[in-house]
Design a protein around this motif. Structure first.
Motif, PDB file in Angstrom:
ATOM      1  N   MET A   1       0.844  -1.203   0.000  1.00 28.07           N
ATOM      2  CA  MET A   1       0.000   0.000   0.000  1.00 28.07           C
ATOM      3  C   MET A   1       0.879   1.252   0.000  1.00 28.07           C
ATOM      4  SD  MET A   1      -2.884  -1.201   2.745  1.00 28.07           S
ATOM      5  CE  MET A   1      -3.916   0.236   2.634  1.00 28.07           C
ATOM      6  N   LEU A   2       1.933   1.243   0.810  1.00 24.70           N
ATOM      7  CA  LEU A   2       2.847   2.392   0.864  1.00 24.70           C
ATOM      8  C   LEU A   2       3.599   2.559  -0.448  1.00 24.70           C
ATOM      9  CD1 LEU A   2       4.223   1.868   4.464  1.00 24.70           C
ATOM     10  CD2 LEU A   2       2.733   3.716   3.693  1.00 24.70           C
ATOM     11  N   ASP A   3       3.946   1.447  -1.090  1.00 21.94           N
ATOM     12  CA  ASP A   3       4.647   1.523  -2.371  1.00 21.94           C
ATOM     13  C   ASP A   3       3.744   2.143  -3.437  1.00 21.94           C
ATOM     14  OD1 ASP A   3       7.064   0.990  -3.818  1.00 21.94           O
ATOM     15  OD2 ASP A   3       5.964  -0.580  -4.895  1.00 21.94           O
ATOM     16  N   ARG A   4       2.465   1.771  -3.453  1.00 24.78           N
ATOM     17  CA  ARG A   4       1.523   2.397  -4.395  1.00 24.78           C
ATOM     18  C   ARG A   4       1.405   3.885  -4.124  1.00 24.78           C
ATOM     19  NH1 ARG A   4      -1.896  -2.195  -3.522  1.00 24.78           N
ATOM     20  NH2 ARG A   4      -3.147  -0.953  -2.110  1.00 24.78           N
ATOM     21  N   LEU A   5       1.386   4.235  -2.856  1.00 27.35           N
ATOM     22  CA  LEU A   5       1.290   5.641  -2.459  1.00 27.35           C
ATOM     23  C   LEU A   5       2.528   6.405  -2.909  1.00 27.35           C
ATOM     24  CD1 LEU A   5      -0.493   7.612  -0.855  1.00 27.35           C
ATOM     25  CD2 LEU A   5       0.753   6.935   1.183  1.00 27.35           C
ATOM     26  N   ARG A   6       3.701   5.787  -2.742  1.00 27.33           N
ATOM     27  CA  ARG A   6       4.968   6.430  -3.122  1.00 27.33           C
ATOM     28  C   ARG A   6       5.054   6.618  -4.636  1.00 27.33           C
ATOM     29  NH1 ARG A   6      10.628   3.387  -2.050  1.00 27.33           N
ATOM     30  NH2 ARG A   6       9.377   1.689  -2.846  1.00 27.33           N
ATOM     31  N   ARG A   7       4.521   5.679  -5.388  1.00 33.19           N
ATOM     32  CA  ARG A   7       4.612   5.731  -6.858  1.00 33.19           C
ATOM     33  C   ARG A   7       3.475   6.542  -7.484  1.00 33.19           C
ATOM     34  NH1 ARG A   7       8.673   2.439  -7.817  1.00 33.19           N
ATOM     35  NH2 ARG A   7       8.990   0.609  -6.525  1.00 33.19           N
ATOM     36  N   HIS A   8       2.687   7.226  -6.654  1.00 31.38           N
ATOM     37  CA  HIS A   8       1.583   8.083  -7.121  1.00 31.38           C
ATOM     38  C   HIS A   8       0.589   7.285  -7.959  1.00 31.38           C
ATOM     39  CE1 HIS A   8       3.805  11.483  -5.640  1.00 31.38           C
ATOM     40  NE2 HIS A   8       4.836  11.163  -6.394  1.00 31.38           N
TER      41      HIS A   8
END
Length: 188
Positions: free
Chosen positions: A128-135
């Protein structure tokens, strides 16, 4: 007709009745409920601050002092051929978070470590955080609507747990209590 008085029943066998709500007891109960509601609201707001910082991912470059030329201090005819590090070391980038400025590399490493974890829940939070980081466009715009959770409450709470878990792993001591509150809200 004669009235008979009932035999006295010992106190242990009498039915229990609630104490009537007095002014003091009512005020204490209102204060307790208000404090609980305020604590939940503050936990949501803190999670939203972390979420916004990671969603925007605004990188900050620290100010670097200008380079000083030492050519005036060299003897005539001496030229040191300097080719390594001509541009200087790569600048460290920082991300502005509610806990202050944290190295972008450190945040990225913690997210990567979470996605590679052996614990399935941690892997899910890391993704979830990776999706958030990758916009990624599938992320929510905001966790809050007013001071309450968004329309998609469960997703908002899960993102709040993800960002607060990251904050705790980065050493933010102020995120520990909101994380426990949000986790209790999801599982409670």
């Amino acid at each position: 007709m004669t009235l008979t008085l009932p035999a006295e029943v010992p106190m242990s066998q009498q039915p229990r009745t609630k104490r009537p709500i007095s002014v003091n007891r009512g005020q204490a109960q209102v204060r307790r409920l208000t404090a609980l509601r305020t604590e939940h609201r503050e936990a949501r707001l803190y999670a939203q601050q972390w979420y916004a910082a990671l969603r925007v991912w605004a990188v900050h470059y620290p100010t670097v002092l200008p380079k000083i030329s030492y050519a005036a201090f060299r003897e005539q005819g001496h030229f040191d051929a300097l080719t390594m590090g001509d541009g200087g070391p790569p600048q460290k980038t920082f991300l502005r978070t509610p806990a202050g400025e944290i190295s972008e590399v450190e945040i990225g490493q913690v997210i990567t470590d979470m996605t590679l974890s052996a614990v399935p829940e941690t892997v899910q939070l890391g993704r979830m955080l990776d999706r958030l980081r990758r916009h990624d466009n599938s992320c929510m715009e905001s966790l809050l609507r007013g001071t309450s959770w968004s329309q998609n409450r469960e997703s908002a709470v899960r993102y709040a747990i993800a960002v607060l878990t990251l904050a705790v792993r980065l050493g933010d001591v102020h995120a520990e209590r909101p994380l426990r509150i949000v986790q209790a809200e999801l599982f409670g």
